[in-house]
Design a protein around this motif. Sequence first.
Motif, PDB file in Angstrom:
ATOM      1  N   ASP A  12       1.044  -1.057   0.129  1.00  0.00           N
ATOM      2  CA  ASP A  12       0.111   0.103   0.096  1.00  0.00           C
ATOM      3  C   ASP A  12       0.504   1.547   0.332  1.00  0.00           C
ATOM      4  O   ASP A  12       1.402   1.567   1.056  1.00  0.00           O
ATOM      5  CB  ASP A  12      -1.292  -0.127   1.330  1.00  0.00           C
ATOM      6  N   ASP A  13       0.586   2.346  -0.908  1.00  0.00           N
ATOM      7  CA  ASP A  13       1.150   2.980  -0.940  1.00  0.00           C
ATOM      8  C   ASP A  13       3.143   3.207  -1.184  1.00  0.00           C
ATOM      9  O   ASP A  13       3.177   4.154   0.476  1.00  0.00           O
ATOM     10  CB  ASP A  13       0.453   4.380   0.058  1.00  0.00           C
ATOM     11  N   GLY A  20      17.099   5.367   2.364  1.00  0.00           N
ATOM     12  CA  GLY A  20      16.342   6.796   2.645  1.00  0.00           C
ATOM     13  C   GLY A  20      15.933   7.006   1.275  1.00  0.00           C
ATOM     14  O   GLY A  20      15.607   7.921   0.766  1.00  0.00           O
ATOM     15  N   SER A  21      16.779   6.546   0.227  1.00  0.00           N
ATOM     16  CA  SER A  21      16.509   7.893  -1.100  1.00  0.00           C
ATOM     17  C   SER A  21      16.206   6.664  -1.979  1.00  0.00           C
ATOM     18  O   SER A  21      15.807   5.529  -2.038  1.00  0.00           O
ATOM     19  CB  SER A  21      17.786   7.504  -1.919  1.00  0.00           C
ATOM     20  N   ALA A  22      14.267   6.741  -2.343  1.00  0.00           N
ATOM     21  CA  ALA A  22      13.258   5.841  -2.946  1.00  0.00           C
ATOM     22  C   ALA A  22      13.892   5.746  -4.517  1.00  0.00           C
ATOM     23  O   ALA A  22      14.039   6.861  -5.173  1.00  0.00           O
ATOM     24  CB  ALA A  22      12.004   6.396  -2.886  1.00  0.00           C
ATOM     25  N   VAL A  23      13.587   4.798  -4.972  1.00  0.00           N
ATOM     26  CA  VAL A  23      13.726   4.943  -6.611  1.00  0.00           C
ATOM     27  C   VAL A  23      12.627   4.582  -7.134  1.00  0.00           C
ATOM     28  O   VAL A  23      12.042   4.777  -8.246  1.00  0.00           O
ATOM     29  CB  VAL A  23      14.610   3.447  -7.378  1.00  0.00           C
ATOM     30  N   SER A  48      13.521  -5.395  -9.139  1.00  0.00           N
ATOM     31  CA  SER A  48      13.910  -5.667  -8.089  1.00  0.00           C
ATOM     32  C   SER A  48      13.978  -5.851  -6.672  1.00  0.00           C
ATOM     33  O   SER A  48      13.276  -5.795  -5.277  1.00  0.00           O
ATOM     34  CB  SER A  48      15.261  -6.361  -8.398  1.00  0.00           C
ATOM     35  N   THR A  49      14.428  -4.125  -6.512  1.00  0.00           N
ATOM     36  CA  THR A  49      13.730  -3.301  -5.001  1.00  0.00           C
ATOM     37  C   THR A  49      12.235  -3.848  -4.752  1.00  0.00           C
ATOM     38  O   THR A  49      12.573  -3.417  -3.416  1.00  0.00           O
ATOM     39  CB  THR A  49      14.279  -2.297  -5.128  1.00  0.00           C
ATOM     40  N   LEU A  50      11.809  -3.230  -5.216  1.00  0.00           N
ATOM     41  CA  LEU A  50       9.895  -3.688  -5.344  1.00  0.00           C
ATOM     42  C   LEU A  50      10.236  -5.076  -4.385  1.00  0.00           C
ATOM     43  O   LEU A  50       9.126  -5.217  -3.735  1.00  0.00           O
ATOM     44  CB  LEU A  50       9.531  -3.359  -6.090  1.00  0.00           C
ATOM     45  N   LEU A  57      12.142  -8.256   2.451  1.00  0.00           N
ATOM     46  CA  LEU A  57      13.808  -8.094   2.877  1.00  0.00           C
ATOM     47  C   LEU A  57      14.549  -6.130   3.368  1.00  0.00           C
ATOM     48  O   LEU A  57      15.531  -6.575   3.158  1.00  0.00           O
ATOM     49  CB  LEU A  57      14.946  -9.050   1.553  1.00  0.00           C
ATOM     50  N   LEU A  58      13.557  -6.082   2.145  1.00  0.00           N
ATOM     51  CA  LEU A  58      14.106  -4.379   2.749  1.00  0.00           C
ATOM     52  C   LEU A  58      12.612  -3.362   3.166  1.00  0.00           C
ATOM     53  O   LEU A  58      11.406  -3.881   3.173  1.00  0.00           O
ATOM     54  CB  LEU A  58      14.235  -3.808   1.566  1.00  0.00           C
ATOM     55  N   PRO A  59      13.006  -2.785   4.315  1.00  0.00           N
ATOM     56  CA  PRO A  59      11.354  -1.546   4.482  1.00  0.00           C
ATOM     57  C   PRO A  59      11.605  -1.003   4.090  1.00  0.00           C
ATOM     58  O   PRO A  59      12.073  -0.429   2.996  1.00  0.00           O
ATOM     59  CB  PRO A  59      12.613  -1.449   6.100  1.00  0.00           C
ATOM     60  N   PRO A  60      10.843  -0.879   2.945  1.00  0.00           N
ATOM     61  CA  PRO A  60       9.859   0.498   2.350  1.00  0.00           C
ATOM     62  C   PRO A  60      10.165   1.918   3.495  1.00  0.00           C
ATOM     63  O   PRO A  60      10.219   1.647   4.983  1.00  0.00           O
ATOM     64  CB  PRO A  60       8.345   0.335   2.680  1.00  0.00           C
ATOM     65  N   ILE A  61      10.577   2.523   2.491  1.00  0.00           N
ATOM     66  CA  ILE A  61      11.017   4.206   2.864  1.00  0.00           C
ATOM     67  C   ILE A  61       9.945   4.759   3.425  1.00  0.00           C
ATOM     68  O   ILE A  61       9.302   5.366   4.227  1.00  0.00           O
ATOM     69  CB  ILE A  61      11.963   4.790   1.875  1.00  0.00           C
ATOM     70  N   ALA A  62       8.340   4.339   3.129  1.00  0.00           N
ATOM     71  CA  ALA A  62       7.220   4.687   2.896  1.00  0.00           C
ATOM     72  C   ALA A  62       5.552   3.502   2.477  1.00  0.00           C
ATOM     73  O   ALA A  62       6.442   3.093   1.772  1.00  0.00           O
ATOM     74  CB  ALA A  62       6.533   5.988   2.681  1.00  0.00           C
TER      75      ALA A  62
END
Length: 271
Positions: A12-13, A20-23, A48-50, A57-62
């Motif tokens: 969600d969103d 902290g740098s969004a792709v 792949s990041t998504l 495996l990766l925390p979402p920035i938001a």
Amino acid sequence: MGQADAAALAGDDLSVGYAGSAVLTDVSLGLAPGTVTVLVGPNGCGKSTLLRTLAGLLPPIAGTVRVGGDPVHRLHRRELARRLAFLPQTPLVPAGVAVRDLVRHGRYAHRGALARHTADDRAAVDWAIEVTTATELAERRLDELSGGERQRAWLATVLAQQAGVLLLDEPTTYLDLRHQLDVLEVVRGLARDHGIACGLVLHDLGQAAAYADHAVMVAGGSVVAAGTPDEVFTAAHIRRAFGLDVEVVRDAETGHLALFPRLAGTVPTAN
């Protein structure tokens, strides 16, 4: 398809990236049981990041990722592994291990590190080997197999987790065309015959259009299009995402979409 109550896995969103740098930003999607969702986009766009964010495996920035309605970050790693299986693009090949022994490792989520394998474990391993058509490979060493055979062994390993969600990062990379299609047929069978929610990253747009129930195309930091293959794989969306003019044709016999690049019409990618 956006997030839905029926989704086995939903984001969600989401904003995803590193340090902290969004792709990618403002991404919402859901993976429904019994369907194949394919992520496509140019190199370096964040596919792949998504996928790694959806896998926990990766925390979402938001934003929030939920599996079975529960936020992924609140689940213990073993509990998450019972619900969601993830196969990276280039898993490390253990030296000398036989396929059946590798697949047994997929049962770690269901038992302690020192616990003996149970009848349920053996049944899950046998099922995973059978459904990936790897029976004839079971006693062979992984490092002696071809790329396509090895990929089936890895698929069997994550399937032994018996999770309801399966995420695959470029599972056809480095495989010849025949083995690419073999792997994609296995994935489609897992969704349609066993009700697994499958999500994968693919580079080949023709294969993505043929095997996806739902597709998400990303480029320039955002979602270009999401929906059925007919809705996503249009000339306009491909031009925007890849900077390439194509002709999209439907095969009269199979109903599949075929994409023919018009190289002379290449245009700059729109962000």
